[in-house]
Design an enzyme around this catalytic site. Structure first.
Site, PDB file in Angstrom:
ATOM      1  N   ASN A 112       0.792  -1.207  -0.073  1.00 25.46           N
ATOM      2  CA  ASN A 112      -0.034   0.067  -0.042  1.00 25.46           C
ATOM      3  C   ASN A 112       0.669   1.470   0.041  1.00 25.46           C
ATOM      4  O   ASN A 112       0.524   2.278  -0.879  1.00 25.46           O
ATOM      5  CB  ASN A 112      -0.960  -0.010   1.050  1.00 25.46           C
ATOM      6  CG  ASN A 112      -1.625  -1.071   1.162  1.00 25.46           C
ATOM      7  OD1 ASN A 112      -2.044  -1.967   0.152  1.00 25.46           O
ATOM      8  ND2 ASN A 112      -2.439  -1.292   2.245  1.00 25.46           N
ATOM      9  N   HIS A 158     -19.174  35.418 -30.201  1.00 24.57           N
ATOM     10  CA  HIS A 158     -20.181  34.842 -30.578  1.00 24.57           C
ATOM     11  C   HIS A 158     -19.918  34.060 -32.138  1.00 24.57           C
ATOM     12  O   HIS A 158     -21.035  33.830 -32.751  1.00 24.57           O
ATOM     13  CB  HIS A 158     -21.592  35.428 -30.909  1.00 24.57           C
ATOM     14  CG  HIS A 158     -21.885  36.350 -29.437  1.00 24.57           C
ATOM     15  ND1 HIS A 158     -22.465  35.492 -28.401  1.00 24.57           N
ATOM     16  CD2 HIS A 158     -21.463  37.490 -29.118  1.00 24.57           C
ATOM     17  CE1 HIS A 158     -22.589  36.601 -27.603  1.00 24.57           C
ATOM     18  NE2 HIS A 158     -21.973  37.534 -27.780  1.00 24.57           N
ATOM     19  N   SER A 279      -8.317  12.302 -48.594  1.00 26.48           N
ATOM     20  CA  SER A 279      -9.497  11.553 -48.431  1.00 26.48           C
ATOM     21  C   SER A 279      -9.289  10.283 -49.485  1.00 26.48           C
ATOM     22  O   SER A 279      -8.542  10.547 -50.389  1.00 26.48           O
ATOM     23  CB  SER A 279     -10.753  12.356 -48.981  1.00 26.48           C
ATOM     24  OG  SER A 279     -11.846  11.424 -49.404  1.00 26.48           O
ATOM     25  N   LYS A 285      -9.349  16.859 -51.494  1.00 26.88           N
ATOM     26  CA  LYS A 285      -9.329  17.167 -49.801  1.00 26.88           C
ATOM     27  C   LYS A 285      -8.019  17.189 -49.131  1.00 26.88           C
ATOM     28  O   LYS A 285      -7.184  16.430 -49.624  1.00 26.88           O
ATOM     29  CB  LYS A 285     -10.528  16.285 -49.271  1.00 26.88           C
ATOM     30  CG  LYS A 285     -11.892  16.734 -49.453  1.00 26.88           C
ATOM     31  CD  LYS A 285     -12.841  16.078 -48.724  1.00 26.88           C
ATOM     32  CE  LYS A 285     -12.603  16.753 -47.416  1.00 26.88           C
ATOM     33  NZ  LYS A 285     -13.436  16.118 -46.157  1.00 26.88           N
ATOM     34  N   ASN A 287      -7.207  17.176 -45.236  1.00 26.36           N
ATOM     35  CA  ASN A 287      -7.971  17.205 -43.917  1.00 26.36           C
ATOM     36  C   ASN A 287      -6.991  17.437 -42.673  1.00 26.36           C
ATOM     37  O   ASN A 287      -5.933  16.947 -42.711  1.00 26.36           O
ATOM     38  CB  ASN A 287      -8.654  15.903 -43.634  1.00 26.36           C
ATOM     39  CG  ASN A 287      -9.680  15.397 -44.839  1.00 26.36           C
ATOM     40  OD1 ASN A 287     -10.430  16.273 -45.120  1.00 26.36           O
ATOM     41  ND2 ASN A 287      -9.995  14.120 -45.185  1.00 26.36           N
ATOM     42  N   GLU A 292      -8.266  17.571 -35.394  1.00 26.60           N
ATOM     43  CA  GLU A 292      -9.346  16.876 -34.963  1.00 26.60           C
ATOM     44  C   GLU A 292      -9.131  15.954 -34.022  1.00 26.60           C
ATOM     45  O   GLU A 292      -9.992  15.308 -33.095  1.00 26.60           O
ATOM     46  CB  GLU A 292      -9.835  16.288 -36.351  1.00 26.60           C
ATOM     47  CG  GLU A 292     -10.552  17.235 -37.234  1.00 26.60           C
ATOM     48  CD  GLU A 292     -10.837  16.490 -38.573  1.00 26.60           C
ATOM     49  OE1 GLU A 292     -12.076  16.861 -39.011  1.00 26.60           O
ATOM     50  OE2 GLU A 292     -10.348  15.832 -39.031  1.00 26.60           O
ATOM     51  N   TYR A 319      -6.661   1.699   2.555  1.00 26.49           N
ATOM     52  CA  TYR A 319      -6.422   1.169   1.089  1.00 26.49           C
ATOM     53  C   TYR A 319      -7.860   0.371   0.997  1.00 26.49           C
ATOM     54  O   TYR A 319      -8.058  -0.428   1.648  1.00 26.49           O
ATOM     55  CB  TYR A 319      -5.185   0.317   0.951  1.00 26.49           C
ATOM     56  CG  TYR A 319      -4.903  -0.295  -0.418  1.00 26.49           C
ATOM     57  CD1 TYR A 319      -4.448   0.683  -1.458  1.00 26.49           C
ATOM     58  CD2 TYR A 319      -5.597  -1.622  -0.419  1.00 26.49           C
ATOM     59  CE1 TYR A 319      -4.371   0.050  -2.738  1.00 26.49           C
ATOM     60  CE2 TYR A 319      -5.358  -2.091  -1.860  1.00 26.49           C
ATOM     61  CZ  TYR A 319      -5.019  -1.289  -2.890  1.00 26.49           C
ATOM     62  OH  TYR A 319      -4.740  -1.754  -4.206  1.00 26.49           O
ATOM     63  N   GLN A 324      -6.658   0.454  -7.090  1.00 26.44           N
ATOM     64  CA  GLN A 324      -5.939  -0.033  -8.391  1.00 26.44           C
ATOM     65  C   GLN A 324      -6.292   0.500  -9.393  1.00 26.44           C
ATOM     66  O   GLN A 324      -5.558   0.520 -10.665  1.00 26.44           O
ATOM     67  CB  GLN A 324      -5.921  -1.566  -8.356  1.00 26.44           C
ATOM     68  CG  GLN A 324      -5.185  -2.337  -9.683  1.00 26.44           C
ATOM     69  CD  GLN A 324      -5.197  -4.004  -9.151  1.00 26.44           C
ATOM     70  OE1 GLN A 324      -4.270  -4.053  -8.356  1.00 26.44           O
ATOM     71  NE2 GLN A 324      -5.760  -4.715  -9.927  1.00 26.44           N
TER      72      GLN A 324
HETATM   73  N1  ARG Z   1      -1.724  -3.734  -7.265  1.00 26.74           N
HETATM   74  C1  ARG Z   1      -2.137  -3.161  -6.422  1.00 26.74           C
HETATM   75  C2  ARG Z   1      -2.734  -1.623  -6.638  1.00 26.74           C
HETATM   76  O1  ARG Z   1      -2.423  -1.134  -7.541  1.00 26.74           O
HETATM   77  C3  ARG Z   1      -0.937  -2.884  -5.154  1.00 26.74           C
HETATM   78  C4  ARG Z   1      -1.487  -2.615  -3.623  1.00 26.74           C
HETATM   79  C5  ARG Z   1      -2.025  -3.803  -3.092  1.00 26.74           C
HETATM   80  N2  ARG Z   1      -2.433  -3.758  -1.903  1.00 26.74           N
HETATM   81  C6  ARG Z   1      -3.388  -4.911  -1.448  1.00 26.74           C
HETATM   82  N3  ARG Z   1      -3.422  -4.380  -0.039  1.00 26.74           N
HETATM   83  N4  ARG Z   1      -3.779  -5.380  -2.115  1.00 26.74           N
HETATM   84  O2  ARG Z   1      -3.266  -0.831  -5.899  1.00 26.74           O
END
Ligand code: ARG
Length: 462
Positions: A112, A158, A279, A285, A287, A292, A319, A324
């Site tokens: 985390n 405008h 085109s 043309k 483009n 775009e 977390y 993810q």
């Molecule tokens: N692949 C996970 C993510 O991108 C990494 C962290 C995973 N942590 C967990 N407690 N499962 O968030």
């Protein structure tokens, strides 16, 4: 599932293969690998520095991680779904390379705080690149603007002809937008560059780590003060996506103008062959695909911002796997902004040419000097609103007679109001109409020349 998962022995059965694929992020978070390696090296050094592992063990870990970097750069490290994510993939390979000591790397750390660290290192790097691309874009705008101080272009409100402008003034408006984008990213970077490393899973760690040491090694400005906040915060991703969205707004507005200008109806620019396409059926043309596409790609960056806001709003601390989902949208936004900035810079630099003759005709064939007639009278003591009404009437009768203001005889002017004298013709010539708007920030040539100098100075040293 052939290989055993990295998680604890608490699990008896392996994951269903479809769930393993569903759960895995390796296919996209491999983009973080270099940052993951750098972050892990800093962590290993810190573990040795604080005596949590020996110096020798620390050296082995750092060298093993470096070997993975080499393997990856040479195309020899391609982990599959069984690794789940880039963090597990690296740890597994490290253990293969350095043996059991590799199992010590994850001491006092969680995926985390690890993934938060990686994402910040990645984004810090990308912000740097995007900011330097913005500078290049600004440089090219200035190069063109400097050549076109005295080229006039119709100005619109405008999308109706309003008042003529110096073309340089028009281009400088985009310079200013890019300047704000550049500054905004600098500001966002302050909140990207904070280290969550050492926040652990959510609560910190029992080991005597040194978070400031890793922060210093990784050139973070600060460390998160609260471990829960450190692993849960994705404000910095949202802030970046806001800044990226605004860059895209600006590029998209410029794109829209380039598309209009290149149409036969406007005819203000010609697109050069190097940046336009033909085109498959209509041979005449050419483009404007580049603008775009930029205009078209803008929506996906807005979409990623929206997805991220919605993803975050209901998450309890700390977390959650939802997080993810922050990566694909972020990576795609970074890629999109970089690609669009590059393409628009090339388009401006070598893909289009202003048709100065056509532009000068354009500003001479309309009523965009009407305000100047009213200003003329107002400067001679006629209350502006009265002058305005008077000129409204002349415009109406001129249109009916198929004339422009410059075609009126002095007699006709005098009939309208005795304050008119022969200098009215000079006052309503497009060149003078532009030159006269000499208020600060206006389109008058003197102002524009000053603005150009200031703009050059602004981007000179960075
Ligand atoms: N692949 C996970 C993510 O991108 C990494 C962290 C995973 N942590 C967990 N407690 N499962 O968030």
């Amino acid at each position: 599932m052939t290989k055993q998962q990295t998680w604890s022995q608490r699990f008896e059965a392996v994951l269903h293969p479809a769930i393993a694929r569903f759960n895995a992020s390796i296919n996209f978070d491999i983009e973080l690998i270099e940052y993951d390696l750098t972050g892990s090296q800093a962590h290993a050094k810190m573990l040795a520095h604080t005596g949590i592992i020996s110096q020798e063990e620390g050296n082995l870990l750092v060298a093993g991680l470096e070997q993975i970097r080499q393997e990856y750069q040479q195309g020899n490290f391609n982990p599959g779904v069984e690794a789940e994510d880039v963090h597990f993939a690296v740890e597994r390979r490290l253990i293969e390379i350095v043996g059991d000591v590799g199992k010590k790397l994850h001491t006092a750390r969680s995926r985390n705080d690890q993934v938060g660290t990686d994402t910040r290192l990645y984004l810090r790097d990308q912000i740097k690149q995007i900011r330097s691309q913005l500078r290049e874009f600004q440089r090219v705008l200035l190069d063109i603007a400097e050549k076109h101080v005295e080229t006039l272009i119709p100005g619109y409100t405008h999308l109706q002809r309003a008042q003529p402008l110096s073309l340089a003034h028009h281009l400088l408006a985009y310079f200013q937008m890019a300047q704000r984008d550049w500054e905004r990213l600098e500001d966002v970077e302050h909140r990207v560059n904070i280290s969550p490393l050492g926040c652990g899973a959510l609560a910190g760690t029992t080991f005597p780590i040194d978070r400031h040491y890793t922060a210093e090694l990784l050139h973070f400005d600060r460390v998160y003060a609260n471990s829960l906040d450190g692993v849960s915060d994705r404000d910095f991703v949202i802030e970046f996506l806001c800044a990226a969205s605004l860059i895209m707004v600006h590029l998209s507005r410029l794109s829209e103008e380039v598309i209009l200008w290149s149409s036969e109806e406007f005819g203000f620019i010609t697109l050069k062959d190097s940046c336009a396409t033909g085109s498959s059926i209509m041979p005449q043309k050419k483009n404007p695909d580049v603008p775009e596409l930029v205009r078209g790609k803008t929506g996906r960056v807005f979409g990623h911002l929206q997805a991220m806001l919605v993803m975050m709003k209901g998450l309890p601390l700390a977390y959650n796997k939802d997080l993810q989902e922050d990566k694909e949208g972020l990576f795609d936004s970074v890629r999109t902004v970089k690609a669009c900035l590059e393409a628009m810079t090339i388009l401006l630099q070598e893909g289009l040419e202003f048709r100065t003759q056509r532009l000068s005709e354009a500003v001479s064939e309309d009523f965009s000097n009407a305000t100047d007639v009213a200003d003329y009278l107002a400067a001679r003591g006629v209350p502006f609103r009265e002058a305005y009404n008077l000129v409204g009437k002349v415009v109406k009768t001129s249109i009916a007679a198929g004339k422009l203001l410059k075609d009126l005889s002095l007699e006709e002017w005098k009939q309208l109001h005795p304050a008119f004298t022969a200098d009215i013709y000079e006052a309503i010539s497009p060149q003078q109409v532009v030159a006269a708007r000499n208020s600060y920030g206006g389109t008058g040539f003197t102002q524009v020349s000053k603005a150009l100098l200031a703009a050059r100075a602004q981007i000179a040293d960075c």
